[in-house]
Write an enzyme that holds these catalytic residues in place. Structure first.
Site: not given
Length: 644
Positions: A159, A290, A340
């Site tokens: 990520c 995030h 995401h």
């Protein structure tokens, strides 16, 4: 001045193509949300089938792999824009840094299934060439004649991949190693990954609600974005979308999937980015968070933001009126809008922050409900006009990896970091592992080691052997880069076989983290408290050399005083068959691992004993990466033998 200026970009997300992919709403508008119930995940049997898919039509000819198509779409837009603002760019020294979490996973799923069903060699060969993590990277570059670019790196950093890619590009420009950098990331939506995140209880049952009470996780998304970066003093009149003025990276070294709940690891990355830019925290008006909307991540991130940017009263010389209580920065959780997007998340969120800075609009948050007092954040219901000079982009990932960028709307005035020499201090080579000895060396319980995949056990064995040479204390605080050839492909096959046999709802949650190529770096970081930058790389079968080059860059640029390089191959049956199917069976390949310790010049870091300077080998920062020779860690061993 040496900011990295974004002069062109291309993007794809569930919101659309180009600027639509990261558009900031006009003042007074709420945040658009593209997350919806996904029929593909419903058919797979998942209980939480919510996701955000990019448009089917991407503006490029569709191929056989969705991830490749997404990356091609972003590259096509970027290169087209470059032709307009920087004619003749192909004649310049180009660097390419692109990140991903799952690479060619969609094709790999088909390859694993066909192999299990006994498909003929021709059918398997057609799939094998696209089943690696690096296949979309190389195929997309080849579509634009960039596949032979000498300075190209494929970051396998989950990520945080594209945030790290942009940071690495900044370092190349700082050192004047290239004139133009193409940086970004990509990922497609796959059942393989969606099932794993659901098994870890990280996905939402409806919509993401970052920083709110009752939040239950994220929805996955897909997308890609690429930015073209040049130095401020080399932009030749090209307009600037945003400036990357600072970069920082760190590792929690606490848990392979759960964040450090104190937020100290992410805070260190953010502090490093601010220090790199020489930018006061009081002038950061926006945080691109995030924000996965998982209970622990949001609370951790809130603590990190508070520690970084708490500004109750400006310090003398900060440029702000003394005695004025400054408002906290607006927090933008973009994943709640586009899902995401894993390897694309950092760069898409960077572009959204850039759009906010350019428009002087603080973006709204697409989340509802009461704020969690344990995860406070300033979230806006609707976009607001607000002067914004800088934004802080934060990213976190599997393995405890953290990365941060400081983005500014005007020149920061930062001074380029001077590159310092990098030395190879020690090496260790292993050909296998013994669980008993490894447990004794690392202090990790034998039963936990038994649950790790072979690749992680090999990597830990190599780093343990390195610790025997230099002492464990010499490793503490270092960073780590893992170099991959075929990465976790045998582990992935085992995980996917169980998914196909049991159904997507019943995958093994303990095995899913090991399918991340960054897991080996994370496990070594936890065992030896390697709290510097960490990630994995692999643009081809010589990825171990890529790791050496990337680690040396971070030491040279003072992002770390010491870096561990680790490369490992379990040389399992799937990896061997894939090499045969792609015509590489004649190339040297074996089970084993190698670990190196790089450090700054002894006089700079104080790491070596008197007299070491004369026997340490200096590492060439621009060393050539050969993807056509020995496979995996053997490529690094050949380099060691040639430079011994």
């Amino acid at each position: 001045m040496s900011d990295a200026c974004v002069i062109a970009s291309g993007a794809v997300s569930a919101l659309g193509l180009g600027p639509l992919a990261y558009r900031v709403p006009d003042a007074g508008e709420p945040a658009p949300v593209a997350i919806a119930r996904d029929e593909g995940l419903v058919r797979a049997g998942l209980l939480r089938p919510f996701a955000a898919r990019a448009p089917a039509a991407l503006g490029v000819a569709p191929g056989t792999d969705r991830a490749t198509d997404l990356l091609k779409a972003a590259l096509s837009q970027t290169l087209s824009a470059l032709e307009g603002v920087r004619p003749g760019w192909r004649g310049e020294r180009i660097g390419i840094a692109l990140g991903t979490s799952s690479g060619g996973m969609l094709t790999a799923e088909r390859f694993f299934a066909a192999r299990a069903e006994g498909a003929d060699a021709a059918s398997l060969a057609a799939l094998a060439s696209g089943a690696t993590y690096f296949a979309p990277f190389n195929d997309a570059l080849a579509a634009f004649g960039l596949e032979r670019t000498p300075r190209r790196t494929h970051l396998l950093a989950a990520c945080a991949a594209s945030t790290l890619a942009i940071g690495l590009g900044l370092r190349w420009l700082d050192r004047d190693a290239c004139d133009l950098v193409l940086a970004g990331g990509y990922d497609a939506l796959s059942t393989f990954v969606a099932a794993g995140f659901e098994a870890l209880r990280a996905t939402t049952a409806s919509r993401s609600r970052p920083f709110r009470l009752g939040r239950d996780g994220m929805a996955l998304g897909e997308g890609a974005a690429v930015v073209a970066l040049v130095r401020e003093d080399r932009r030749r009149g090209a307009p600037v979308m945003v400036r990357v003025a600072g970069f920082g990276a760190s590792t929690d070294a606490v848990h392979i999937t759960a964040p450090d709940r104190t937020g100290s690891g992410l805070m260190r990355a953010g502090a490093a980015a601010l220090a790199d830019a020489g930018w006061p925290a009081s002038r950061v008006g926006l945080v691109s968070a995030h924000a996965t909307a998982t209970p622990y991540n949001d609370a951790m991130e809130s603590r990190a933001i508070a520690a970084l940017l708490a500004t109750p009263c400006p310090a003398e010389g900060s440029g702000e009126p003394p005695g004025v209580h400054l408002p906290p920065p607006v927090v933008h959780p973009f994943k709640a809008q586009i899902g995401h997007t894993l390897g694309a998340a950092g760069v898409l969120e960077t572009l959204s922050a850039a759009a906010a800075l350019a428009a002087s609009i603080a973006p709204p948050a697409a989340s509802e409900g009461e704020l969690d007092p344990d995860a406070p954040a300033l979230l806006l219901e609707r976009a607001e006009p607000r002067p914004l000079a800088a934004a802080l982009k934060l990213s976190a990932a599997f393995g405890g990896a953290n990365a941060a960028l400081l983005l500014t709307s005007c020149a920061s005035g930062r001074t380029p970091r001077r590159a310092r020499p990098v030395y190879l201090r020690a090496e260790a080579r292993v050909t296998g592992f013994d669980l008993g000895r490894l447990a004794e060396a690392t202090g990790i319980a034998r039963d936990r080691l038994a649950r790790l995949d072979a690749l992680c056990r090999l990597g830990l064995t190599a780093v343990a052997a390195l610790a025997d040479v230099v002492g464990a204390d010499s490793l503490r605080g270092a960073g780590i880069v893992a170099g991959h050839a075929l990465a976790t492909i045998d582990t992935n096959d085992v995980y996917d076989a169980r998914r196909r046999a049991r159904g997507a709802r019943f995958v093994e949650p303990r095995l899913f983290p090991a399918t991340s190529p960054n897991a080996i770096a994370g496990e070594c970081a936890i065992a030896y408290q390697l709290t510097g930058p960490s990630f994995a790389v692999g643009a081809g079968l010589g990825g171990a050399l890529e790791a050496l080059r990337a680690a040396a860059e971070l030491v040279a640029s003072s992002d770390a005083d010491r870096m561990v390089v680790v490369a490992a191959d379990d040389a399992g049956p799937v990896a061997r068959e894939l090499l045969g199917l792609t015509g590489a069976q004649h190339r040297p390949f074996a089970c084993g691992a190698v670990a190196l310790l790089l450090q700054a010049a002894p006089g700079d870091a104080g790491q070596a004993a008197p007299g070491d300077a004369g026997r340490l080998r200096q590492v060439e920062l621009d060393l050539s990466v050969d993807h056509e020779g020995p496979v995996g860690h053997l490529a690094l061993l050949r380099w060691l033998d040639e430079h011994g």
